[in-house]
Design an enzyme around this catalytic site. Structure first.
Site, mmCIF file in Angstrom:
data_model
loop_
_atom_site.group_PDB
_atom_site.id
_atom_site.type_symbol
_atom_site.label_atom_id
_atom_site.label_comp_id
_atom_site.label_asym_id
_atom_site.label_seq_id
_atom_site.Cartn_x
_atom_site.Cartn_y
_atom_site.Cartn_z
ATOM 1 N N ARG A 124 0.829 -1.217 0.000
ATOM 2 C CA ARG A 124 0.000 0.000 0.000
ATOM 3 C C ARG A 124 0.862 1.265 0.000
ATOM 4 O O ARG A 124 0.522 2.266 -0.628
ATOM 5 C CB ARG A 124 -0.928 -0.023 1.227
ATOM 6 N N HIS A 128 0.503 4.117 -2.794
ATOM 7 C CA HIS A 128 0.143 5.501 -2.446
ATOM 8 C C HIS A 128 1.258 6.493 -2.761
ATOM 9 O O HIS A 128 0.995 7.677 -2.959
ATOM 10 C CB HIS A 128 -0.252 5.598 -0.961
ATOM 11 N N TRP A 267 -10.787 -8.370 2.359
ATOM 12 C CA TRP A 267 -11.580 -8.614 1.147
ATOM 13 C C TRP A 267 -11.692 -10.112 0.854
ATOM 14 O O TRP A 267 -12.617 -10.550 0.205
ATOM 15 C CB TRP A 267 -10.918 -7.941 -0.052
HETATM 16 C C1 HEM Z 1 -9.353 1.448 -6.677
HETATM 17 C C2 HEM Z 1 -9.179 2.421 -5.792
HETATM 18 C C3 HEM Z 1 -8.741 2.119 -4.413
HETATM 19 C C4 HEM Z 1 -9.362 2.495 -3.269
HETATM 20 C C5 HEM Z 1 -10.611 3.361 -3.168
HETATM 21 C C6 HEM Z 1 -8.648 1.915 -2.173
HETATM 22 C C7 HEM Z 1 -8.987 2.069 -0.863
HETATM 23 C C8 HEM Z 1 -8.414 1.380 0.193
HETATM 24 C C9 HEM Z 1 -8.813 1.488 1.573
HETATM 25 C C10 HEM Z 1 -9.944 2.350 2.096
HETATM 26 C C11 HEM Z 1 -8.020 0.661 2.289
HETATM 27 C C12 HEM Z 1 -8.051 0.413 3.793
HETATM 28 C C13 HEM Z 1 -6.997 1.216 4.531
HETATM 29 C C14 HEM Z 1 -7.013 0.918 6.003
HETATM 30 O O1 HEM Z 1 -8.050 1.145 6.635
HETATM 31 O O2 HEM Z 1 -5.984 0.474 6.530
HETATM 32 C C15 HEM Z 1 -7.121 0.032 1.362
HETATM 33 C C16 HEM Z 1 -6.176 -0.898 1.706
HETATM 34 C C17 HEM Z 1 -5.336 -1.496 0.828
HETATM 35 N N1 HEM Z 1 -5.190 -1.217 -0.514
HETATM 36 FE FE1 HEM Z 1 -6.424 -0.059 -1.601
HETATM 37 N N2 HEM Z 1 -7.581 1.212 -2.654
HETATM 38 C C18 HEM Z 1 -7.591 1.314 -4.016
HETATM 39 C C19 HEM Z 1 -6.654 0.776 -4.899
HETATM 40 C C20 HEM Z 1 -5.601 -0.013 -4.517
HETATM 41 C C21 HEM Z 1 -4.539 -0.431 -5.394
HETATM 42 C C22 HEM Z 1 -4.380 0.010 -6.842
HETATM 43 C C23 HEM Z 1 -3.717 -1.228 -4.665
HETATM 44 C C24 HEM Z 1 -2.457 -1.934 -5.068
HETATM 45 C C25 HEM Z 1 -2.237 -2.382 -6.279
HETATM 46 C C26 HEM Z 1 -4.267 -1.284 -3.325
HETATM 47 C C27 HEM Z 1 -3.736 -2.013 -2.306
HETATM 48 C C28 HEM Z 1 -4.200 -2.009 -1.005
HETATM 49 C C29 HEM Z 1 -3.699 -2.872 0.032
HETATM 50 C C30 HEM Z 1 -2.613 -3.933 -0.114
HETATM 51 C C31 HEM Z 1 -4.415 -2.545 1.199
HETATM 52 C C32 HEM Z 1 -4.283 -3.200 2.561
HETATM 53 C C33 HEM Z 1 -3.354 -2.434 3.464
HETATM 54 C C34 HEM Z 1 -3.255 -3.065 4.837
HETATM 55 O O3 HEM Z 1 -3.556 -4.259 4.976
HETATM 56 O O4 HEM Z 1 -2.878 -2.349 5.761
HETATM 57 N N3 HEM Z 1 -5.389 -0.517 -3.269
HETATM 58 N N4 HEM Z 1 -7.361 0.486 0.092
#
Ligand code: HEM
Length: 370
Positions: A124, A128, A267
């Protein structure tokens, strides 16, 4: 003198015509060669390569100085690295592989943290730091690692990423010659590959920037929105519909945290393994709106343990997105191929071509690969 000041003064001198261009170029080349190129190495091909070399040395020297005041084994390792920097150390692919291996080594140190791995949050961080790119103004992206600076570090979308930045800071101190942007994106590659995902082509060349290059709030996607928002935000980065869907498959791993984004839960049932389950579950489960005090999110009717963001769910509601989501659910190999390509593109956003140290990206070995 800082790298950017140095570069600016060189540019001014060259353009102001105070010295003949050829003479200036020679002076510049000689002065740079003194501390950025080992005597036996051939002269770099372009000035940009030289500038990048200087940037890396200047940045690394600063960190090396800091590292010397460190204590314990890290200090010894940092000392070795700092000595290499002083000896005009030019990192090779093997050196980057060592960093890759080191990052991979910390994933499992997570203990009770989340699902027992730091890999998702490091992925992440890479995403970001890259996803702030704006193709019109050519600002943002992974080049300058501006998430180190306030206010970008405190943007709502980056909540919780201090965990990943702190982990990476320890590695930066062991390998002070690597830029933050290279380190963070290499971390993202390691996270994907070590979580059984595809090989993601990667190459070094990012340089460390300054606070003034930090991006404004609002460039990263908002999970509570719909298809238009996704197309607008990812379109600004230069991605099409197919790439948006492939990138979203990153949510096969990791989870949401109510104390960070407000959303809650994983997820998939295997949040530390890259699979196409994100897409399978979108089609196979019945998704209902979760009844709770938090932001609008969906939960699977069967177990109520999984979640989808509104931006995830829209991938099976929008006709065009759905076509790609179906293809990825039906064919994991296709998802892996497209996910690797789109992540490689994502991690390179914002880096001027001339900065790459190699014309073709590398394939890094997995940590257990001989
Ligand atoms: C499509 C638009 C996207 C939205 C709206 C989005 C939104 C989010 C949100 C709200 C979280 C939760 C954060 C938390 O509460 O810790 C999250 C986690 C995460 N996102 Fe996304 N994301 C997007 C795209 C992506 C992309 C492109 C990737 C990587 C290729 C990605 C990888 C991750 C990963 C690995 C986590 C988990 C982080 C953790 O376990 O702490 N996301 N994302």
């Amino acid at each position: 003198m800082s790298f950017s000041l140095f570069r600016a003064s060189v540019r001014t001198a060259v353009t102001s015509g105070s010295l003949p261009r050829a003479q200036l170029r020679n002076q510049l080349r000689n002065s740079i060669r003194k501390f950025s190129t080992p005597p036996e190495a051939p002269a770099p091909k372009s000035n940009t390569t030289l500038y990048v070399g200087i940037g890396a040395v200047v940045a690394a020297a600063g960190v090396a100085f800091y590292s010397f005041s460190d204590s314990g084994s890290n200090a010894v390792k940092s000392g070795v690295q700092a000595a290499k920097v002083k000896a005009n150390f030019v990192p090779t692919k093997e050196d980057y592989q060592k960093v890759y291996n080191r990052v991979s080594g910390i994933f499992d140190d997570a203990g009770d943290y989340d699902d027992g791995s730091y890999a998702p949050i490091i992925l992440r961080l890479a995403w970001h730091s890259s996803g702030t790119y704006d193709k019109e103004s050519k600002t943002g992206g992974s080049n300058y690692a501006t998430m180190r600076f306030a206010p970008e570090s405190g943007h709502g979308a980056n909540a919780g990423l201090n965990v990943a930045r702190d982990l990476m800071e320890n590695i930066k101190q062991e390998f002070p010659w690597i830029s933050y942007g290279d380190l963070w994106t290499l971390g993202g590659v390691a996270a994907i590959q070590e979580m059984n995902g595809p090989k993601v082509p990667w190459r070094p060349g990012r340089i460390d920037g300054v606070q003034a290059q930090a991006t404004p709030d609002g460039r990263l996607p908002d999970g509570s929105q719909g298809a238009d928002h996704l197309r607008q935000v990812f379109g600004r980065m230069g991605f099409n519909d197919q790439e948006i869907v492939a990138l979203s498959g990153g949510h096969a791993v990791g989870r949401c945290h109510s104390n960070r984004s407000g959303f809650d839960g994983p997820w998939t049932f295997s949040p530390t393994t890259v699979t196409n389950d994100f897409f399978n579950l979108l089609f196979d489960e019945k998704w209902v709106w979760k009844k709770w005090n938090g932001p609008k999110q969906l939960e699977d009717k069967g177990t109520k343990t999984l979640m989808m963001l509104p931006t995830d769910y829209v991938l099976v509601q929008d006709k065009v997105f759905k076509k790609y989501a179906r293809a990825y659910a039906d064919d994991e190999a296709l998802f892996f191929k497209d996910f690797a390509a789109v992540c490689a593109k994502l991690f390179e956003l914002g880096v001027p071509t001339a900065q790459w140290v190699t014309p073709e990206p590398w394939i890094m070995k997995n940590a257990d690969e001989k």
